[in-house]
Design a protein around this motif. Structure first.
Motif, short mmCIF file in Angstrom:
data_model
loop_
_atom_site.label_atom_id
_atom_site.label_comp_id
_atom_site.label_asym_id
_atom_site.label_seq_id
_atom_site.Cartn_x
_atom_site.Cartn_y
_atom_site.Cartn_z
N SER A 78 34.84 38.48 5.63
CA SER A 78 33.67 38.38 6.61
C SER A 78 33.83 37.61 7.91
O SER A 78 33.29 38.08 8.48
CB SER A 78 32.03 37.32 5.81
OG SER A 78 31.83 36.19 5.38
N ILE A 79 34.47 37.15 7.81
CA ILE A 79 34.49 36.47 9.03
C ILE A 79 35.31 36.63 10.26
O ILE A 79 34.91 37.03 11.19
CB ILE A 79 35.09 35.16 9.03
CG1 ILE A 79 34.12 33.65 8.50
CG2 ILE A 79 35.42 34.92 10.73
CD1 ILE A 79 35.09 32.99 8.55
N PHE A 80 35.83 37.89 9.90
CA PHE A 80 36.68 39.12 10.82
C PHE A 80 36.24 40.03 10.38
O PHE A 80 37.43 41.26 10.49
CB PHE A 80 38.27 38.59 10.62
CG PHE A 80 38.62 36.94 10.76
CD1 PHE A 80 38.83 36.50 11.97
CD2 PHE A 80 38.86 36.49 9.62
CE1 PHE A 80 39.14 35.61 11.87
CE2 PHE A 80 39.50 34.87 9.51
CZ PHE A 80 39.16 34.43 10.98
N LEU A 81 35.84 40.96 9.36
CA LEU A 81 35.83 42.61 8.94
C LEU A 81 35.24 42.86 10.40
O LEU A 81 35.58 44.27 10.61
CB LEU A 81 34.59 42.18 7.83
CG LEU A 81 34.73 44.14 7.90
CD1 LEU A 81 35.78 44.69 7.21
CD2 LEU A 81 33.78 44.45 6.84
N LEU A 82 34.43 42.91 11.37
CA LEU A 82 33.66 43.50 12.61
C LEU A 82 34.51 43.61 13.51
O LEU A 82 35.18 44.58 14.26
CB LEU A 82 32.15 42.69 12.69
CG LEU A 82 31.18 43.04 11.71
CD1 LEU A 82 30.18 42.03 12.18
CD2 LEU A 82 30.69 44.15 10.86
N LEU A 134 21.96 39.42 6.98
CA LEU A 134 22.70 38.54 5.55
C LEU A 134 22.99 36.95 6.63
O LEU A 134 23.53 36.26 5.88
CB LEU A 134 23.96 39.15 5.17
CG LEU A 134 23.60 40.23 3.70
CD1 LEU A 134 25.14 40.66 3.62
CD2 LEU A 134 22.78 39.96 3.06
N ASP A 135 22.88 37.04 7.43
CA ASP A 135 23.44 35.75 8.32
C ASP A 135 25.19 35.31 8.34
O ASP A 135 25.44 34.28 8.00
CB ASP A 135 22.52 34.39 8.06
CG ASP A 135 22.30 33.18 9.46
OD1 ASP A 135 22.38 33.88 9.96
OD2 ASP A 135 22.23 32.03 8.73
N LEU A 136 25.60 36.50 8.24
CA LEU A 136 27.28 36.58 8.05
C LEU A 136 27.72 36.31 10.04
O LEU A 136 28.90 36.38 10.22
CB LEU A 136 27.45 37.31 7.68
CG LEU A 136 27.04 37.33 6.07
CD1 LEU A 136 27.63 38.65 5.80
CD2 LEU A 136 27.52 36.23 5.81
N THR A 137 26.85 36.63 11.22
CA THR A 137 27.38 36.48 12.54
C THR A 137 28.02 35.63 13.39
O THR A 137 29.31 35.31 13.87
CB THR A 137 26.09 37.52 13.66
OG1 THR A 137 25.03 36.53 13.57
CG2 THR A 137 26.20 38.88 12.57
N LYS A 171 40.23 33.49 18.02
CA LYS A 171 40.32 32.67 18.90
C LYS A 171 38.35 32.47 19.08
O LYS A 171 37.66 31.75 19.40
CB LYS A 171 40.21 32.65 20.54
CG LYS A 171 41.87 31.81 20.40
CD LYS A 171 42.03 32.40 21.78
CE LYS A 171 43.45 31.85 21.99
NZ LYS A 171 44.49 32.15 22.72
N LYS A 172 37.81 33.65 19.01
CA LYS A 172 36.74 33.77 18.45
C LYS A 172 35.62 33.76 17.77
O LYS A 172 34.39 33.19 18.39
CB LYS A 172 35.77 35.88 18.75
CG LYS A 172 36.23 36.74 19.77
CD LYS A 172 36.28 37.15 19.24
CE LYS A 172 36.43 39.18 20.28
NZ LYS A 172 35.87 40.16 19.35
N HIS A 173 36.47 32.70 16.77
CA HIS A 173 34.99 31.98 15.71
C HIS A 173 35.85 31.05 15.99
O HIS A 173 36.18 29.64 14.92
CB HIS A 173 35.66 32.81 14.50
CG HIS A 173 35.34 34.45 13.96
ND1 HIS A 173 34.23 34.78 13.51
CD2 HIS A 173 35.91 35.25 14.73
CE1 HIS A 173 33.87 35.36 14.02
NE2 HIS A 173 35.27 36.48 14.43
N LEU A 174 36.87 30.20 17.01
CA LEU A 174 37.21 28.49 16.75
C LEU A 174 35.53 28.11 16.88
O LEU A 174 35.44 27.78 17.92
CB LEU A 174 38.38 28.39 17.13
CG LEU A 174 39.64 28.95 16.96
CD1 LEU A 174 40.72 28.81 17.21
CD2 LEU A 174 39.74 28.68 15.30
#
Length: 103
Positions: A15-19, A57-60, A100-103
């Protein structure tokens, strides 16, 4: 590889990387044109619809912590068997940018 190595459950890692992965794929291949034959979803509205769902779903805004150097993680992901079935073969640098977008 990535999830267990960084203590992230598989479903959360997906879910973190899917989009980000779908966005990279859509910009790098024409495989998503097949969606245009469907009734409610198309190549153009796939990402907006998924983003709307992720917001609901507050996953962004999910963040991660790496337990190893980003290049090593990126290279391992690129070599992973699951990456072979991806419609686009990403470069290690592209994978690193997504991480890096998610660090």
């Amino acid at each position: 590889y990535f999830g267990p190595k960084n203590k992230i459950p598989h479903s959360k890692a997906v879910s973190i990387f899917l989009l980000d992965v779908l966005e990279l794929n859509a910009g790098s291949t024409d495989k998503y044109k097949k969606l245009n034959n469907l009734k409610n979803i198309s190549e153009k509205n796939l990402l907006p619809k998924l983003k709307k769902l992720f917001n609901k779903l507050d996953l962004t805004k999910q963040k991660i912590t790496l337990n190893e150097e980003i290049f090593i993680s990126s290279e391992q992901i690129r070599k992973d068997i699951c990456t072979l079935s991806n419609p686009y073969s990403p470069k290690t640098e592209e994978i690193a940018l997504i991480i890096k977008k998610h660090l």
